[in-house]
Design an enzyme around this catalytic site. Structure first.
Site, PDB file in Angstrom:
ATOM      1  N   ASP A  80       0.904  -1.021   0.015  1.00  0.00           N
ATOM      2  CA  ASP A  80      -0.060   0.149   0.055  1.00  0.00           C
ATOM      3  C   ASP A  80       0.921   1.387  -0.072  1.00  0.00           C
ATOM      4  O   ASP A  80       2.081   1.356   0.216  1.00  0.00           O
ATOM      5  CB  ASP A  80      -1.131  -0.026   1.182  1.00  0.00           C
ATOM      6  CG  ASP A  80      -0.506  -0.357   2.582  1.00  0.00           C
ATOM      7  OD1 ASP A  80       0.813   0.145   2.788  1.00  0.00           O
ATOM      8  OD2 ASP A  80      -0.645  -0.917   3.504  1.00  0.00           O
ATOM      9  N   ASP A  82       1.204   5.411   1.437  1.00  0.00           N
ATOM     10  CA  ASP A  82       0.741   6.057   2.537  1.00  0.00           C
ATOM     11  C   ASP A  82       1.233   7.523   2.169  1.00  0.00           C
ATOM     12  O   ASP A  82       2.262   7.768   1.702  1.00  0.00           O
ATOM     13  CB  ASP A  82       1.118   5.977   4.040  1.00  0.00           C
ATOM     14  CG  ASP A  82       0.381   4.623   4.458  1.00  0.00           C
ATOM     15  OD1 ASP A  82      -0.612   4.000   3.758  1.00  0.00           O
ATOM     16  OD2 ASP A  82       1.162   3.917   5.254  1.00  0.00           O
ATOM     17  N   ASP A 162       8.278   5.576  13.762  1.00  0.00           N
ATOM     18  CA  ASP A 162       8.907   4.371  14.716  1.00  0.00           C
ATOM     19  C   ASP A 162       9.964   4.379  14.217  1.00  0.00           C
ATOM     20  O   ASP A 162      11.092   4.398  15.039  1.00  0.00           O
ATOM     21  CB  ASP A 162       7.823   3.249  14.834  1.00  0.00           C
ATOM     22  CG  ASP A 162       7.540   2.988  13.236  1.00  0.00           C
ATOM     23  OD1 ASP A 162       7.974   3.324  12.292  1.00  0.00           O
ATOM     24  OD2 ASP A 162       6.688   1.841  13.290  1.00  0.00           O
TER      25      ASP A 162
END
EC number: 2.7.7.19
Length: 465
Positions: A80, A82, A162
């Site tokens: 995907d 983002d 992260d």
């Protein structure tokens, strides 16, 4: 009163720690020009490009970010794409009619193009020191972020992500990649490194520990020492994560094509226990029990199926992983209650699945399939007459047979191996040959159990009770 003081001290210390981190780790931007990276627009989803171009045209900054950029740089096909931007979720919604806002913990915009969803997030800012902390950012007692909708700059956003390898920004305006945290170097060296203080970041979201292991296994990288060190002692923080979220994470860990390697690392970092406490109780020091062998084999088989683009079902994975705890529970119930084994087995299924669902919210549709696979194991040895044909008509027969083969593979049980071989031959045979195989069973019936006759009561004597 004591609680108020403790919370105040925790907040002050957390703020000082965060400010110290920011002072030490001021982001330094490195721009990688088009000729020095491998990202091409032809490898990016057309819908993601539409979102990026429209945001840019409206005067907003917009970048491709996260795993999509990471995978493109590694020459992999992203699952995907983002997007991150300085436009707020409401501003994004005004630009796209096919947009809906989702999430309470992190407010996001989903721009929908049929089955494809492009996730658009606003740049995140630092939550400490903001006047709007109480309404837009909220922490739990363990330091976990319960709500976080502080918006900021791209520099702050890079620090809030992260791992360094997930903090790379691709721009369609000039086709460059922006790196604020050394992510490009870590990507080249194969290092999984957490941004900021590892313990603080794990406390904010304990699932980051699972993500570190997942990325290391998936990308064939190693976790940096400072990122790995706190994981074993903070693993119990996963007990505070909602079971529904842990279930979704468990599928990403074990059914993404690198399940066996992930399983080994989960055990190494003591992360398997919070996910599967029932199973962990049966681990051995040498790791060579029948249960541990079947877990290793079912994960290897699952990895092979995914690599060959074959379907996998979590229900089968759970049926194999929990099989031996189920057997031990059924035997225990039968001994303690005096119930027939079949009834004890049914109760044991309930107990094992109930305990599993306390840590992982396994949906009922999957537990129902797992029960079917388990129950069929008890019927596989009863093949006489028309039973074998009827058994093969069951929707979950093939999964049950696969579990039977797995059991035969990991157990040193000649009878079980013969049974699995018989079923393999029976399925591959034409109807006349199948009938012959069944006739052979009738000619050589299995010895029947002798039923004990009920004891005759002695005649009651007069005057006795």
């Amino acid at each position: 009163m004591f609680t108020r003081v403790a919370n105040f001290c925790r907040k002050v210390l957390s703020r000082e720690e965060s400010e110290a981190e920011q002072a030490v780790a001021r982001p330094h931007m490195t721009i990688i020009p088009r000729e020095q990276h491998a990202i091409s627009r032809k490898d990016i989803s057309e819908n993601a490009l539409k979102v990026l171009y429209r945001l840019n045209k409206a005067g907003y900054e917009a970048y491709l970010v996260g795993g999509g950029v990471r995978d493109l740089l590694l020459g992999k096909k992203p699952k995907d794409f983002d997007v991150t931007t300085n436009a707020t979720p409401d501003q994004v919604r005004k630009l796209f009619r096919n947009c809906r806002l989702v999430g309470r913990r992190f407010r996001l915009a989903h721009v929908m193009f049929g089955p494809e969803i492009i996730e658009v997030a606003t740049f995140r800012g630092h939550h400490e020191g903001s006047e709007s902390d109480r309404t837009t950012s909220q922490r739990g007692q363990n330091g976990m972020l319960l709500r976080d909708n502080i918006f900021g700059s791209i520099e702050e956003d890079a620090q809030r992500r992260d791992f360094t390898i997930n903090s790379l920004y691709y721009s369609v305006a000039d086709f460059t990649v922006r790196d604020y945290v050394g992510g490009m170097q870590d990507l080249q060296e194969g290092v999984i490194r957490l941004i900021g203080n590892p313990e603080t970041r794990y406390r904010e979201d304990p699932v980051r520990m699972l993500r570190a292991v997942r990325f290391a296994a998936k990308l064939n990288m190693h976790i940096s020492p400072e990122t790995a060190e706190p994981i074993p002692r903070l693993a119990t923080l996963l007990n505070d994560i909602p079971p529904a979220r842990l279930f979704e994470e468990s599928l990403k860990l074990l059914q993404a094509g690198n399940g066996y390697e992930t399983y080994q690392q989960l055990r190494e970092y003591h992360l398997f226990q919070p996910l599967f406490p029932t199973i962990t109780r049966y681990f051995t020091e040498n790791g060579d029990s029948a249960m541990e062998r079947i877990i290793a084999q079912v994960l290897k088989n699952t990895d092979n199926r995914i690599r060959n683009e074959m379907r996998v079902n979590p229900a089968f994975l759970f049926a194999a992983m929990f099989w031996y705890p189920l057997l031990e529970m059924a035997q225990k119930i039968a001994q303690e209650s005096g119930l027939a084994y079949y009834d004890a087995f049914a109760l044991a299924m309930n107990d094992v699945l109930d305990e599993a669902c306390r840590s992982l919210a396994i949906p009922k549709r999957l537990t129902t399939l797992t029960r079917d696979i388990w129950q069929l194991q008890l019927r596989m040895s009863r093949r006489q007459g028309k039973r074998a044909w009827k058994l093969m008509e069951h929707p979950k027969f093939r999964a049950a047979f696969d579990l039977l083969e797995l059991r035969a593979q990991v157990e040193n049980n000649t009878e079980l191996q013969r049974l699995a071989q018989w079923w393999a031959e029976f399925q591959a045979s034409a109807p006349p040959e199948q009938k012959g195989m069944l006739n052979e069973l009738d000619d050589d019936p299995a010895p029947r159990r002798r039923r004990s006759r009920p004891r005759k009561r002695a005649p009651r004597r007069e005057g006795t009770v």
